[in-house]
Design a protein around this motif. Structure first.
Motif, short mmCIF file in Angstrom:
data_model
loop_
_atom_site.label_atom_id
_atom_site.label_comp_id
_atom_site.label_asym_id
_atom_site.label_seq_id
_atom_site.Cartn_x
_atom_site.Cartn_y
_atom_site.Cartn_z
N LEU A 52 -8.84 -3.79 8.03
CA LEU A 52 -7.40 -4.03 7.92
C LEU A 52 -6.78 -3.15 6.85
N GLU A 53 -7.50 -3.01 5.75
CA GLU A 53 -7.00 -2.17 4.65
C GLU A 53 -6.81 -0.72 5.12
N SER A 54 -7.80 -0.19 5.87
CA SER A 54 -7.70 1.18 6.39
C SER A 54 -6.54 1.30 7.36
N MET A 55 -6.34 0.28 8.19
CA MET A 55 -5.23 0.31 9.13
C MET A 55 -3.88 0.31 8.42
N LEU A 56 -3.79 -0.46 7.33
CA LEU A 56 -2.55 -0.51 6.56
C LEU A 56 -2.27 0.85 5.91
N ALA A 57 -3.35 1.49 5.39
CA ALA A 57 -3.18 2.82 4.78
C ALA A 57 -2.76 3.84 5.84
N ALA A 58 -3.39 3.75 7.05
CA ALA A 58 -3.02 4.67 8.12
C ALA A 58 -1.59 4.42 8.57
N THR A 59 -1.17 3.17 8.60
CA THR A 59 0.20 2.83 8.99
C THR A 59 1.19 3.42 7.99
N ALA A 60 0.84 3.35 6.71
CA ALA A 60 1.72 3.94 5.68
C ALA A 60 1.87 5.44 5.91
N GLN A 61 0.74 6.12 6.24
CA GLN A 61 0.82 7.56 6.50
C GLN A 61 1.62 7.84 7.76
N PHE A 62 1.39 7.05 8.82
CA PHE A 62 2.14 7.24 10.07
C PHE A 62 3.63 7.10 9.81
N ILE A 68 0.83 -1.21 0.00
CA ILE A 68 0.00 0.00 0.00
C ILE A 68 0.86 1.26 0.00
N ASP A 69 1.99 1.25 0.77
CA ASP A 69 2.79 2.48 0.82
C ASP A 69 3.54 2.75 -0.48
N ARG A 70 3.55 1.79 -1.41
CA ARG A 70 4.09 2.04 -2.75
C ARG A 70 3.02 2.67 -3.66
N PHE A 71 1.76 2.58 -3.23
CA PHE A 71 0.64 3.10 -4.02
C PHE A 71 0.26 4.51 -3.54
N ALA A 72 0.16 4.71 -2.24
CA ALA A 72 -0.18 6.02 -1.67
C ALA A 72 0.34 6.09 -0.24
N ARG A 73 0.83 7.27 0.15
CA ARG A 73 1.38 7.46 1.48
C ARG A 73 0.39 8.13 2.43
N TYR A 74 -0.66 8.73 1.90
CA TYR A 74 -1.63 9.42 2.74
C TYR A 74 -2.97 8.71 2.62
#
Length: 496
Positions: free
Chosen positions: A88-98, A48-54
């Motif tokens: 889980l998907e939202s948590m992964l996206a939030a983790t990428a932003q964190f 996910i962090d390769r797709f979007a960071r926020y």
């Protein structure tokens, strides 16, 4: 693939950060999905962090793809479209932003710390080059471009070259510097070895050294202002010393200019807002000089103020004597304690380590006291009270004559001291007021008197000018005025 997918197209993003949606390859992929709407089932990326960071970018991109009938999948992260999967998907996206936010904070703090150490951690401006010194980022002058930078500042300092002309000249030297870049360059203190960043001004440490002198840097600022503000519109025009000081009744500062007749030109003070305020320069300036003479009646610097000034000076001297006495007593006390401590240490009563710490503290305190005692007496720097009183009275008794005979710069200085908020002018015949015309000082100056504003034009009659009554200044204000007059104009004593 392992899931039985057929590859429709492979998009490879190199050297791009996932912090933004505005990436060429990403936009190309979105356009492809919109064109192939209904024929693409899934978009697969490594993480996910390769797709979007926020998180907001991630959900916006996911919604855009869903409208095209495309779902998203991660190779390293497993989630589905169930409630638990979406969580889980939202948590992964939030983790990428964190993770991104933590990295950004560390980068910011690291750059700020580097700046406090005098290192340049940004892209080097023209004339410098980025380097690493002892493994740390900074910059140094670029020998190839330093002469050109110096020449650019010298042309600005002359005050005759416009920014466009200097930009054109740089092109003849084989370097194209645009107008915006030149404006940034002329105001960039990095050229005098100062880093302005993170709300701080820090002197750069070698190898970041100045390219030009500070005198040339500030001369270039002044030269740029001269080019941008022609003589015809500058406030500091020696032909009109009262411009910026005298105000119309409407509150707007008077401007000034020339009117051309058949055989000559005439100087006028005008209000841009009120068309009726259009007065000959000589009339306004004679009225202003008479107005200055009225200060003598309102500011007599009476004996009470003079006596108070003497008392204040005596009290200040007594306070300084008492303060010096306390410093000497404390210094003597610390000296005795120091001797006693040394004796106890020799006798073995106090451990050496503890004694050394206390001795250092005593010595530090004694150094501070000696420095205070060595300072020159504050009262010695003050002029004698008799001189202050004598000069103040002499200056105020002749302030109108002094102003009339003074240079443009001195006139402006007198106006700034006596009329910090300007002076308001009105006159008879003004339809906006039924009051008699008056020229009165605003804040911090009050005075009374009467005089006549004479319009020198042949067609006009004399206009009476009287000012309104004001209360006398307080003793403290008179004392402060005396001190300031001596401080600001004392150098004129021999010529008054």
């Amino acid at each position: 693939t392992a899931k039985g997918y057929d590859l429709a197209r492979l998009f490879v993003e190199e050297g791009e950060s996932a912090k933004t949606e505005h990436r060429p390859v990403l936009q190309e992929m979105l356009a492809f999905c919109q064109r192939e709407k209904g024929r693409i089932d899934a978009l697969i990326f490594p993480k996910i962090d390769r797709f979007a960071r926020y998180t907001e970018d991630y959900h916006h991109l996911k919604r855009t793809l869903r409208e095209c009938g495309v779902r998203i999948e991660s190779i390293d992260e497993r989630f589905d479209d169930s409630p638990a999967g979406r969580f889980l998907e939202s948590m992964l996206a939030a983790t990428a932003q964190f993770d991104n936010d933590v990295r950004s904070e560390r980068t910011y703090n690291g750059m700020k710390e580097a700046v406090t150490q005098g290192r340049w951690v940004f892209k080097a401006p023209f004339g410098f080059r980025n380097i690493r010194s002892q493994g740390k980022a900074t910059m140094e002058p670029d020998p190839e471009n330093v002469p050109l930078v110096t020449a650019i500042f010298e042309r600005f300092a002359r005050g005759t070259w416009t920014v466009a002309e200097i930009g054109e000249w740089t092109r003849t030297q084989g370097v194209s510097i645009g107008t915006t870049s030149l404006y940034r360059m002329i105001r960039n203190k990095a050229y005098i070895g100062i880093i302005e960043a993170f709300g701080m001004e820090v002197r750069g440490e070698p190898p970041m050294i100045p390219i030009i002198s500070e005198s040339l840097f500030y001369a270039a600022q002044n030269g740029l202002r001269r080019v941008q503000m022609p003589e015809t519109i500058r406030r500091e025009n020696p032909h009109f010393p009262l411009r910026g000081t005298v105000r119309c009744l409407c509150g707007k500062a008077l401007t000034a200019g020339w009117s051309h007749g058949r055989s000559a030109k005439y100087a006028y003070y005008r209000c841009r807002r009120c068309s009726q305020t259009n007065l000959r320069r000589e009339a306004v300036e004679i009225a202003f000089a008479r107005f200055l003479s009225a200060i003598r009646a309102e500011l007599p610097l009476d004996e009470a103020a003079v006596a108070s000034l003497y008392r204040q000076a005596d009290a200040d001297r007594a306070l300084l004597v008492e303060q010096r006495k306390r410093f000497e007593q404390e210094l003597d006390r610390l000296g005795r304690l120091q001797k006693a401590l040394i004796l106890k240490t020799v006798e073995g009563v106090i451990p050496d380590e503890m004694a050394a710490q206390q001795l250092r503290e005593f010595e530090s305190a004694m150094r501070e006291l000696r420095a205070k005692l060595a300072e020159p007496n504050a009262s010695s720097a003050e002029p004698a009270i008799e001189k202050v009183v004598e000069f103040s009275r002499m200056f105020l008794n002749k302030v109108d004559e002094i102003w009339l005979c003074a240079s443009f710069e001195v006139k402006q200085h007198i106006q700034r001291v006596l009329f910090p908020a300007g002076a308001t002018l009105s006159f008879k015949g003004n339809a906006r007021t039924a009051k008699g015309p008056a020229l009165t000082g605003l804040r911090d100056v009050s005075f009374a008197g009467s005089f006549r504003l004479v319009d020198l034009s042949e067609e006009s009659a004399h206009r009476d000018v009287t000012d309104s009554a004001h209360e006398s200044r307080s003793l403290s204000a008179q004392i402060e005025l005396m001190k300031r007059l001596h401080r600001e104009f004392g150098y004129m004593k021999d010529s008054i």
